[in-house]
Design a protein around this motif. Structure first.
Motif, PDB file in Angstrom:
ATOM      1  N   GLN B 104       0.910  -1.352  -0.198  1.00  0.00           N
ATOM      2  CA  GLN B 104       0.097  -0.056   0.159  1.00  0.00           C
ATOM      3  C   GLN B 104       0.884   1.475   0.214  1.00  0.00           C
ATOM      4  O   GLN B 104       1.869   1.427   0.783  1.00  0.00           O
ATOM      5  CB  GLN B 104      -0.928  -0.026   1.239  1.00  0.00           C
ATOM      6  CG  GLN B 104      -1.801  -1.206   1.483  1.00  0.00           C
ATOM      7  CD  GLN B 104      -2.656  -1.138   2.523  1.00  0.00           C
ATOM      8  OE1 GLN B 104      -3.358  -0.224   2.979  1.00  0.00           O
ATOM      9  NE2 GLN B 104      -2.603  -2.258   3.195  1.00  0.00           N
ATOM     10  N   GLY B 106       0.099   4.246   1.094  1.00  0.00           N
ATOM     11  CA  GLY B 106      -0.157   4.811   2.599  1.00  0.00           C
ATOM     12  C   GLY B 106       0.921   4.208   3.617  1.00  0.00           C
ATOM     13  O   GLY B 106       0.606   4.619   4.685  1.00  0.00           O
ATOM     14  N   LEU B 112       2.592   9.840   2.854  1.00  0.00           N
ATOM     15  CA  LEU B 112       1.507  10.164   3.801  1.00  0.00           C
ATOM     16  C   LEU B 112       1.467  11.993   3.486  1.00  0.00           C
ATOM     17  O   LEU B 112       0.408  12.334   3.768  1.00  0.00           O
ATOM     18  CB  LEU B 112       1.641  10.107   5.188  1.00  0.00           C
ATOM     19  CG  LEU B 112       1.453   8.634   5.581  1.00  0.00           C
ATOM     20  CD1 LEU B 112       1.795   8.326   7.053  1.00  0.00           C
ATOM     21  CD2 LEU B 112       0.231   7.820   5.020  1.00  0.00           C
ATOM     22  N   ILE B 119      -3.145   8.002  -1.983  1.00  0.00           N
ATOM     23  CA  ILE B 119      -3.431   7.234  -0.776  1.00  0.00           C
ATOM     24  C   ILE B 119      -5.196   7.037  -0.880  1.00  0.00           C
ATOM     25  O   ILE B 119      -5.645   5.989  -0.870  1.00  0.00           O
ATOM     26  CB  ILE B 119      -3.051   7.401   0.499  1.00  0.00           C
ATOM     27  CG1 ILE B 119      -1.499   7.561   0.400  1.00  0.00           C
ATOM     28  CG2 ILE B 119      -3.316   6.731   1.567  1.00  0.00           C
ATOM     29  CD1 ILE B 119      -0.528   8.114   1.535  1.00  0.00           C
ATOM     30  N   GLU B 123      -7.136   3.960  -1.306  1.00  0.00           N
ATOM     31  CA  GLU B 123      -8.006   3.622   0.021  1.00  0.00           C
ATOM     32  C   GLU B 123      -9.224   3.155  -0.236  1.00  0.00           C
ATOM     33  O   GLU B 123      -9.930   2.126  -0.122  1.00  0.00           O
ATOM     34  CB  GLU B 123      -7.680   4.400   1.137  1.00  0.00           C
ATOM     35  CG  GLU B 123      -6.912   4.490   2.160  1.00  0.00           C
ATOM     36  CD  GLU B 123      -6.881   3.036   3.299  1.00  0.00           C
ATOM     37  OE1 GLU B 123      -6.379   2.165   2.586  1.00  0.00           O
ATOM     38  OE2 GLU B 123      -7.654   3.033   4.129  1.00  0.00           O
TER      39      GLU B 123
END
Lengths: 287, 249, 292
Positions: B104, B106, B112, B119, B123
């Protein structure tokens, strides 16, 4: 040359004491599967209790004062298990370890409350001892060596020649299996705490005899005992013995190369080194 | 798919697996059976890198994977479940699913703060997929519950869905129907068969013979750490060595 | 009024310190028992640099990098193994670091300590008075809170919580748990360093005796009391405990009590820690979720 010999002798002496700490710590680890962060405080309290019974208002002679000191240290060990660790046996490790650290801190400051933070000694006059191959040793140091040997023999007899010792080894191999086969786990755990606390007490007294008393002595020796355990293989009582002696030697020989101010950090350095060199961790056997 | 050559492992003098050579080829669902303590779970632990073998080799899609760490094996496409189900108890069912997404964006610190849009998009996609899978195993109504509050059977379903979420080539199931009720067993089997239709490959340890016979196309039998037989379910049922091992004659 | 300002400055500094520990302990489940070490590295680095006429802004950055770097170094050997090992390694590290501060007299002046640490100057603005300093600490507390909140609520935070719950599962799903744990420790150490920097320029005098196990216990207690693994817990814990500790200092108690008061207070802290673990391990604020 004689300086080196003397350092080796001093190292063996300190190593004997660390071995007693490490053996006690590793026994609890084996049976209950956690590092007792308050083990250092058993060491420290053991030493201070002897100080208490030898001084005001008791003024017992050494050999008499030894008995209540030993007795109360054992009670302290059993007490911490009864009051704190037993209710937490089934919770997660973080809770257990934080509680252990809490006990350690509580007891350390307890000692400071009674005796203050300053260095103390038992106040025996240092008798001129013997000289052997350029090594000088005092009567105290002879006593340390004899006492350690005595403790090791007693631990050996208890672990390998008594029924409860065999039960203890079985419990540490497999708690569930031991339960099924009818070994009394409670009794075994109690027995473990008794030996562990007694070793801590004797070790603490010997250390104080060789050096001095101070409320902070517990924490630093916990780290040393732990390094010794790692060195000898976690959970291995005889490994802890050799590990302790090794740490003592390394510490005293290190003085030949580095400043004495860092003597106490040798154990930590060895621990880090060991952790770095350790082979791959077996996650599957974690539980 | 998976191939092992002369795999051995012992624990303190007890030989858990000795000289085990087997090859999973072409079958969508392969079974692994054997009496208790015959080394089945040890074999899984060796394949997935949780234990290093004492000797022997393991191949996955022709590449050697023994000596790799668990997360490397998983990233290579082998995801496992556990005999005693392991969910993340103090996390929600949805989080249990989302955490399984591989690689991922993130998960890296810098992104971040610098790639927050990427992200967010990722998500949303992952969440959509997770919700679909949760729905598919019938846990939609529990998606915001802590996984630790689920019944054992529900946890098993969650674990299966989570394995799928990790996008593996192959799933190793360690006793997927142990300890759950017959209705749940039926559900579990249907789900596994459905996943097989989607092209998933399975290697299953199972004690329930009905389940094994119905699901598997090929079966390996272990006894005392050694492979004593392999074959189609029908053949295995009649194999005298297997019957002997199970009855302990 | 000054007491009031002082109180809040301390609460904010300890909030940052506690939030950094909370990331490691509350969210990642790591047993960091020597967190004071990273606070100390931040404090000493910034103090020494500014005392050697290096601008505060630069000293600040170097201090944070140094804290993070030592966190990284300590993680490598100790995080590969079970939690207990990390616990004892951090505990030991805390003690050793104090020895270094004490022994390297050429650098740290040893037990004499470092006096006269200058107040911070940022963009040629000097944070000298109490209200100014309060503003600085409050601002940095808010920044810390927000950054940590972004991390905690992100997929990274989720993975960290997963490691706390069950590392084995995460590995089976393809996550390199070791790397994630290192990340957590490094971030935690950087913010602990930040707290150390703020503290050192506030008190303007530091000595090795300021970085003992007692400080680790205090911050541990703050996190545990407030509620580990919650966003607001560390702030809450810092408020309650720092309020208690600092007010005690301002009571006009006879000086000869001091010898007994300090250990007594520490005993209360230790006892409270034990009590919380047995009767309310979740602390004042419960971790949210639909649990029971």
């Amino acid at each position: 040359m004689s300086y080196i010999l003397q350092s080796i002798f001093n190292g063996l002496l300190a190593g004997c004491i660390y071995a007693l700490f490490a053996m006690g710590l590793t026994m609890v680890y084996r049976v209950l599967n956690f590092v007792n962060f308050a083990h250092g405080e058993l060491i420290m309290w053991g030493a201070y209790l002897l100080y208490l019974f030898m001084g005001d208002p008791f003024h017992f002679p050494l050999y008499v004062a030894l008995i209540p000191a030993l007795g109360f240290t054992i009670l302290l060990g059993l007490g911490m298990d009864w009051i704190v660790f037993k209710p937490l046996r089934r919770t997660n490790r973080l809770t257990l370890l934080i509680a252990a650290l809490g006990i350690s801190f509580f007891l350390r400051n307890g000692a400071q409350l009674f005796w203050g933070a300053e260095l103390r000694t038992y106040g025996f006059e240092i008798k001129r001892g013997w000289r052997l191959f350029h090594i000088s040793m005092t009567a105290n140091q002879m006593a340390i060596i004899l006492a350690t040997l005595g403790c090791i023999i007693i631990v050996y007899l208890l672990l390998y020649r008594s029924i409860i010792g065999k039960a203890m080894r079985a419990v540490s191999d497999n708690l569930e299996l031991a339960r099924v086969t009818g070994i009394n786990a409670k009794k075994t755990i109690r027995f473990t705490w008794i030996i562990s606390s007694a070793l801590a007490c004797v070790g603490g007294i010997l250390l104080a005899l060789d050096t001095n008393l101070q409320p902070g002595m517990g924490m630093i020796n916990l780290v040393k005992a732990f390094a010794a355990i790692l060195l000898g293989g976690v959970g291995n009582v005889w490994g802890a013995l050799w590990g302790g002696i090794f740490i003592g030697l390394a510490e005293n020989l290190s003085v030949l190369f580095i400043s004495t101010g860092y003597k106490d950090s040798i154990a930590f350095g060895m621990m880090v080194l060991l952790l770095l060199l350790r082979p791959r961790v077996l996650y599957g056997s974690q539980e | 798919m998976i191939e092992t050559k002369g795999l051995s492992k012992s624990f303190g003098g007890i030989q858990a697996l000795s000289n085990c050579t087997l090859s999973l080829k072409g079958h969508a669902i392969t079974g692994l059976i054997g009496p208790n303590g015959s080394g089945k779970t040890t074999l899984f632990n060796l394949i997935t890198g949780f234990l290093p073998p004492d000797s022997g080799e393991i191949y996955f899609k022709g590449k050697r994977i023994d000596g790799r760490l668990p997360h490397e094996v998983a990233s290579a496409g082998i995801v496992r479940t556990f005999q005693l189900t392991r969910v993340l108890p103090k996390m929600t069912v949805l989080d249990n699913m989302l955490i399984a997404c591989p690689r991922q964006t993130g998960e890296t610190l810098s992104s971040l703060f610098f790639h927050s849009n990427t992200i967010r998009v990722e998500e949303n996609q992952n969440r959509k997929r997770a919700l679909e899978l949760i729905e598919w195993v019938g846990l939609s109504h529990l998606k915001d519950q802590w996984a630790g509050n689920l019944s054992y059977g529900q946890q098993k379903l969650l674990e299966l869905a989570r394995a799928l979420m990790a996008n593996p080539t192959m799933i190793l199931l360690d006793e997927p129907t142990a300890g759950i009720n017959p209705i749940m067993i039926q559900t579990m089997m249907e789900l596994i068969l459905k996943m097989k239709e989607w092209g998933m490959i399975f290697f299953i340890i199972e004690h329930n013979m009905d389940v094994i016979i119905e699901l598997c196309e090929w079966i390996f039998v272990l006894d005392n750490g050694e492979k004593i037989a392999e074959g189609k379910p029908k053949e295995i049922q009649q194999n005298p060595r297997v019957i002997e091992a199970y009855l302990g004659v | 009024m000054d007491l009031f300002l002082h109180l809040w400055i301390m609460i904010f500094i300890y909030s940052i310190f506690a939030m950094s520990l909370n990331l490691e302990m509350g969210y990642t489940g790591l047993f960091n028992f020597g967190h004071i070490a990273f606070f100390g590295i931040g404090a000493y680095t910034s103090a020494l640099l500014t005392l050697h006429q290096i601008p505060f802004a630069l000293a600040f950055v170097v201090a944070l990098v140094a804290s993070g770097f030592f966190g990284f170094l300590l993680s490598i050997p100790s995080l590969r193994l079970r939690g207990d090992y990390f616990g004892i390694a951090t505990l030991g590290f805390g003690e050793i670091l104090r020895m270094v501060f004490q022994n390297e007299v050429w650098l740290t002046k040893g037990p004499m300590g470092l006096p006269g640490i200058p107040k911070p100057i940022l963009f040629s603005y000097r944070f000298a008075t109490l209200p100014q300093y309060l503003l600085l600490t409050m601002g940095l507390t808010i920044v810390t809170f927000l950054i940590l909140r972004i991390i905690i609520r992100s997929p990274l935070g989720r993975t960290l919580r997963g490691i706390r719950e069950d590392e084995i599962v995460l590995m089976a799903l393809g996550k390199n748990a070791f790397h994630f744990k290192i990340k957590s420790v490094v971030i935690g150490s950087v913010f602990a360093g930040l707290a150390g920097v703020l503290w050192t320029h506030y008190t303007t005098f530091i000595s090795p005796g300021d970085f003992t196990l007692s400080e680790t216990i205090l911050v541990l207690l703050i996190v545990v009391l407030g509620g580990k693994g919650t966003e607001w817990g560390p702030l809450m814990g810092a408020f309650v405990l720092i309020f208690f500790q600092e007010s005690l200092r301002f009571l006009k108690l006879p000086t000869e009590w001091g010898r007994y008061l300090a250990p007594l207070q520490q005993m209360i802290f230790g006892g409270l820690l034990i009590f919380l673990m047995i009767y309310r391990p979740e602390g004042l604020i419960r971790e949210k979720g639909e649990g029971r």
